[in-house]
Design a protein around this motif. Structure first.
Motif, mmCIF file in Angstrom:
data_model
loop_
_atom_site.group_PDB
_atom_site.id
_atom_site.type_symbol
_atom_site.label_atom_id
_atom_site.label_comp_id
_atom_site.label_asym_id
_atom_site.label_seq_id
_atom_site.Cartn_x
_atom_site.Cartn_y
_atom_site.Cartn_z
ATOM 1 N N ILE A 143 0.589 -1.198 -0.274
ATOM 2 C CA ILE A 143 0.051 0.621 0.125
ATOM 3 C C ILE A 143 0.387 0.908 -0.161
ATOM 4 O O ILE A 143 1.523 1.335 0.332
ATOM 5 N N PHE A 144 0.268 2.568 -0.880
ATOM 6 C CA PHE A 144 1.385 3.919 -0.139
ATOM 7 C C PHE A 144 0.216 4.803 -0.579
ATOM 8 O O PHE A 144 -0.696 4.966 -0.791
ATOM 9 N N ARG A 145 0.359 5.570 0.204
ATOM 10 C CA ARG A 145 -0.734 7.076 0.047
ATOM 11 C C ARG A 145 0.068 7.991 0.365
ATOM 12 O O ARG A 145 1.586 8.523 1.400
ATOM 13 N N LEU A 146 0.109 9.099 -0.613
ATOM 14 C CA LEU A 146 1.048 10.593 -1.066
ATOM 15 C C LEU A 146 -0.191 11.209 -0.561
ATOM 16 O O LEU A 146 -1.057 11.421 -1.056
ATOM 17 N N GLU A 147 -0.313 12.192 0.222
ATOM 18 C CA GLU A 147 -1.278 13.352 0.440
ATOM 19 C C GLU A 147 -1.512 15.146 0.679
ATOM 20 O O GLU A 147 -0.163 14.829 1.818
ATOM 21 N N ASN A 148 -1.514 15.429 -0.332
ATOM 22 C CA ASN A 148 -1.257 17.035 0.256
ATOM 23 C C ASN A 148 -2.214 17.406 1.084
ATOM 24 O O ASN A 148 -3.541 17.569 0.449
ATOM 25 N N GLY A 149 -1.768 18.809 1.874
ATOM 26 C CA GLY A 149 -2.297 19.406 2.581
ATOM 27 C C GLY A 149 -2.885 20.869 1.874
ATOM 28 O O GLY A 149 -1.006 21.674 1.431
ATOM 29 N N PHE A 150 -3.768 21.773 1.095
ATOM 30 C CA PHE A 150 -3.820 23.113 0.942
ATOM 31 C C PHE A 150 -4.700 23.627 1.220
ATOM 32 O O PHE A 150 -5.842 22.780 2.017
ATOM 33 N N ASN A 151 -4.696 24.846 1.118
ATOM 34 C CA ASN A 151 -5.697 25.981 1.518
ATOM 35 C C ASN A 151 -6.527 26.271 0.552
ATOM 36 O O ASN A 151 -6.051 26.923 -0.260
ATOM 37 N N SER A 152 -7.666 25.853 0.846
ATOM 38 C CA SER A 152 -9.061 26.156 -0.602
ATOM 39 C C SER A 152 -8.628 28.146 -0.914
ATOM 40 O O SER A 152 -8.869 27.476 -2.068
ATOM 41 N N ASP A 153 -8.745 28.045 -0.069
ATOM 42 C CA ASP A 153 -9.534 29.451 -0.365
ATOM 43 C C ASP A 153 -8.401 30.374 -1.103
ATOM 44 O O ASP A 153 -8.598 31.382 -2.036
ATOM 45 N N THR A 154 -6.931 30.021 -1.022
ATOM 46 C CA THR A 154 -6.076 30.485 -1.480
ATOM 47 C C THR A 154 -4.562 29.590 -2.566
ATOM 48 O O THR A 154 -4.315 30.096 -2.923
ATOM 49 N N GLY A 155 -5.060 28.626 -2.748
ATOM 50 C CA GLY A 155 -4.272 27.723 -3.566
ATOM 51 C C GLY A 155 -2.609 27.301 -3.399
ATOM 52 O O GLY A 155 -2.111 26.770 -3.471
ATOM 53 N N SER A 156 -2.547 27.484 -1.518
ATOM 54 C CA SER A 156 -1.224 27.075 -1.192
ATOM 55 C C SER A 156 -1.361 26.204 -0.278
ATOM 56 O O SER A 156 -1.773 25.981 0.439
ATOM 57 N N MET A 157 -0.061 25.487 0.012
ATOM 58 C CA MET A 157 0.614 24.220 0.767
ATOM 59 C C MET A 157 0.105 24.621 2.251
ATOM 60 O O MET A 157 0.813 25.837 2.311
ATOM 61 N N SER A 158 -0.372 23.446 2.461
ATOM 62 C CA SER A 158 -1.012 23.999 3.675
ATOM 63 C C SER A 158 1.163 24.139 4.855
ATOM 64 O O SER A 158 0.531 24.460 5.916
ATOM 65 N N SER A 159 1.861 23.518 4.219
ATOM 66 C CA SER A 159 3.532 23.740 5.004
ATOM 67 C C SER A 159 4.543 23.587 4.031
ATOM 68 O O SER A 159 4.560 23.100 2.533
ATOM 69 N N ALA A 160 4.961 25.239 3.787
ATOM 70 C CA ALA A 160 5.267 24.922 3.298
ATOM 71 C C ALA A 160 6.691 24.079 2.205
ATOM 72 O O ALA A 160 7.440 23.282 2.727
ATOM 73 N N ASN A 161 6.778 24.336 1.205
ATOM 74 C CA ASN A 161 7.670 23.184 0.413
ATOM 75 C C ASN A 161 7.572 21.584 0.430
ATOM 76 O O ASN A 161 8.288 20.409 0.310
ATOM 77 N N THR A 162 6.283 21.382 1.640
ATOM 78 C CA THR A 162 6.272 20.005 1.324
ATOM 79 C C THR A 162 4.703 19.876 1.037
ATOM 80 O O THR A 162 4.071 20.135 1.216
#
Lengths: 344, 344, 344
Positions: free
Chosen positions: B57-76
């Protein structure tokens, strides 16, 4: 739903690793890290048939650290590859961020580890090929049994087409169990057009039943100060500070290795790398003179399937004199790891 | 096209929100922000059947701020989860960046809001569990009705296996409408191995027809100075400056809540959080002594489908004494929001 | 595998480009760059049928530089668009990071180049529309032949709903071969609520057999100091330093153009942009007074398929007086490029 134009693919390779010396004090470390065999990646690629044998192709490939989720290169989403191009009977022409032909030659044909992913097992092919470059026009063609690659990367410095530019070329020929290849690559410093990093390679491989033997030689002459950044392990003086521009370092670098498919599930790889460096510089330390370094790497992989492998690996690096700047803490470092690689 | 190895999934949750106090002057604010219910995310996951009940199994999950499109965590890129592993009759072993078992316990079982996404509705389960960590080896297994989780995250500091490391474990047991769970987690400071953030939890839930009741207790002892960063709302002194390492803060934190499926489309949730803190520190303010804080949250969701909901939510936070450092401007803040959540 | 909820799409557009002046010394440059026609992008979008004509929609769109693989906007994964919303007989309501209605009007209807991607061919529609904004609530509806758009973007400054906010609106009407549209947009400075960037537009198009003619006019009054950042080419004083807040710059900007589908494969586009600016400021240079600038652009595209085009393009920009701050090195710059665009 129209998912027909793009394929998602990737590799997650993560390992548990021990390093016998991993800081200036020579202290050991225990890490969970991006894997031994492949840099983890996720990509989007596609092919469109344009008729008459012509195809449009594209590839957008992100590199990430599977242990932390961070991108391999800050702010560069498609740090591994980002290209579009055309493919046909004439060959393949692609435009964008790409692997250098010399790197392709190592990864696809001649490096016994298909270029590993740890600093300790990948420094030589990484430092000799510089891995990849932006703003590149690349061509691949086959002529009979001969495969040829050629590349040009623009330096994009107004007033000079030389500054920061790179040219490269490779040839590979396969005859039955025997393959021979070689290449040339020259990268001009972005700040001084007289400073160049020039690499030559000649490599061989021979398939003998379930075994395959590899060997090769690089000659690197580098006055751009780039080599230490690639040859040095993380946190080494070489890696942190780089070399001194304008001083020509010379490396004679050799590798030898073998892979053996012991059973359908078990495969074994052994590789040795030996480098003799002259005129080694580190920006903060000055000209360190000459050095030697070698690395020995062993990998045992067990394939749970074509797409999933578990593995164990051991690597040993030893440096002398000027090459000590490429390691941290001690004159040698041993790494031991177990990991899992999943291809999707 | 070979899209068979990977599934793309995600959530976009965005809301229009009023806050009664959102800066040091206690002024109100009106924002369009990442949603109340879920942190927005996009992920890539897959399962490969290896035979004999074994799966990769694998999982690659990005978190982002839907209001601005920015990533939850810089560069991650994959800031939420980035793991590969094996699953079988023995349980599931995964390696990489992952949620802590204690966070899973809250999000999957016992927090009435399945851990919300605003600072004002998520501070307690976020601060008690630290949400997630990199370099983690995690195991889940079930033994009869008992589900057990255990994790180890490497600190990766050469010379010390303790510095920066984290261990965690949880147990959960379900008997008909009744469920009980609890866990332990200890995180060592990356700079001093005597400084630790230790959390214990015990939680319960009870299903009663269309209603479900939740309750739980955390005990947190933290000398790493981490708790203020999670407990403080954005721009609070606690959040900006963090606590003082080496001073042990103690929190006794309680929560209580209920969900009610009023109709097939309408669901209602109410939750209350109460925290009693001792020896509260903020780096720039020193030792502030003891404090108390509570939060009340109400959510009404209308399901347009299983995958799309519109909702309204109200939250009220009130702090006293040292806990005032966790809010901004006033000793209480009221939030009101309407939003839409789409799951894909 | 459940890939049914999301569609991956994108464009890779990369070109080889010559610029006659690309630094302060007016030196020429040769670059491989993100394409002339479209900014490269990759996106994820979906539609869920909720019954009764109602649909949930979302779109997450990343912009990247295809020549280097870097993101268009640092740390903003979905820098182009990041929205969720509902669509039905009432129209479409969306929430998040989005293109301004005025930009949509240009890109979808009236700019002869559908807004290009080089600084040299896109400055006018980019600077007049500001392209996109975060924290936006947007509505589109059609009323008979009339299409209307309206938007509000929150400034999110506690204590002021005006600071940093933006409102916009557009109308478009099509009657046979004739189309007319126009819009209004006002963006308030994030630091002073009296400073505003206000734009008006009126545009026309007329289809004449295989040809289509375009023309339009913008009136921009900007005291936020934003216009120079969009109008200036990379490395120009205007682009690097921006304008001076509180000084109102006025632009009267005109465009004219035509497209011609010469054969099923060949299409030709010509466009001209003329701007008359008053009270031009650059932060480091002060008030430069008045200026004029024009740009001429020609594009010839050959479609290898609906999804793949190769093209050649020429652009010429010429500035006078204060508008010289928007170019680098010389008072004019000529660009010549060939490229390939692939849509997936």
């Amino acid at each position: 739903m129209a998912q027909t134009n793009v394929t998602i693919y990737g590799i997650v390779d993560t390992s548990i690793r021990y390093l016998s010396s991993d800081n200036a004090a020579g202290q050991k470390n225990f890490v969970i890290t991006n894997g031994a065999i492949s840099n983890s990646r996720i990509g989007f690629k596609g092919t469109e048939d344009l008729g008459g044998g012509l195809k449009a192709i594209f590839r957008l490939e992100n590199g990430f650290n599977s242990d932390t989720g961070s991108m391999s290169s800050a702010n560069t989403l498609f740090s591994r590859q980002s290209y579009v191009g055309l493919s046909g009977s004439f060959g393949t022409v692609t435009l964008g961020r790409q692997q250098t032909p010399l790197f392709d030659l190592m990864a696809d044909h001649f490096d016994p580890l298909t270029v590993g992913n740890y600093d300790q097992n990948a420094w030589m092919p990484a430092g000799a090929t510089l891995i990849r470059n932006s703003n590149m026009l690349k061509y691949y063609g086959t002529f009979g049994g001969l495969a040829a690659g050629i590349s040009y990367a623009a330096g994009e410095k107004a007033g000079s087409v030389k500054l920061g530019s790179q040219i490269g070329g490779t040839l590979a020929y396969t005859a039955g169990p025997f393959a021979i290849g070689g290449g040339f690559q020259q990268t001009v410093s972005p700040t001084n057009s007289d400073w160049k990093d020039t690499a030559y390679n000649l490599s061989l491989s021979y398939t003998l039943g379930a075994a395959k033997l590899f060997g090769g030689y690089y000659r690197i002459k580098d006055s751009t100060g780039t080599t230490p950044a690639y040859f040095g392990v993380t946190n080494s003086a070489a890696s942190i500070n780089g070399g001194i521009g304008g001083v020509e370092r010379k490396d004679d670098a050799y590798f030898l290795g073998a892979t053996y498919q012991a059973t359908p599930a078990w495969s074994l790889t052994a590789a040795g790398y030996y480098d003799k460096s002259k005129n080694v510089t580190v920006a903060t330390l000055g000209n360190l003179g000459d050095g030697t370094r070698y690395a020995l790497v062993g990998v045992a992989e067990y394939a749970l399937s074509k797409r999933t492998q578990v593995y164990g690996t051991v690597d040993y690096n030893k440096a002398k004199n000027a090459a000590l700047s490429e390691l941290v803490g001690k004159d040698s470092v041993t790494g031991v790891a177990v990991g899992i690689r999943h291809i999707f």
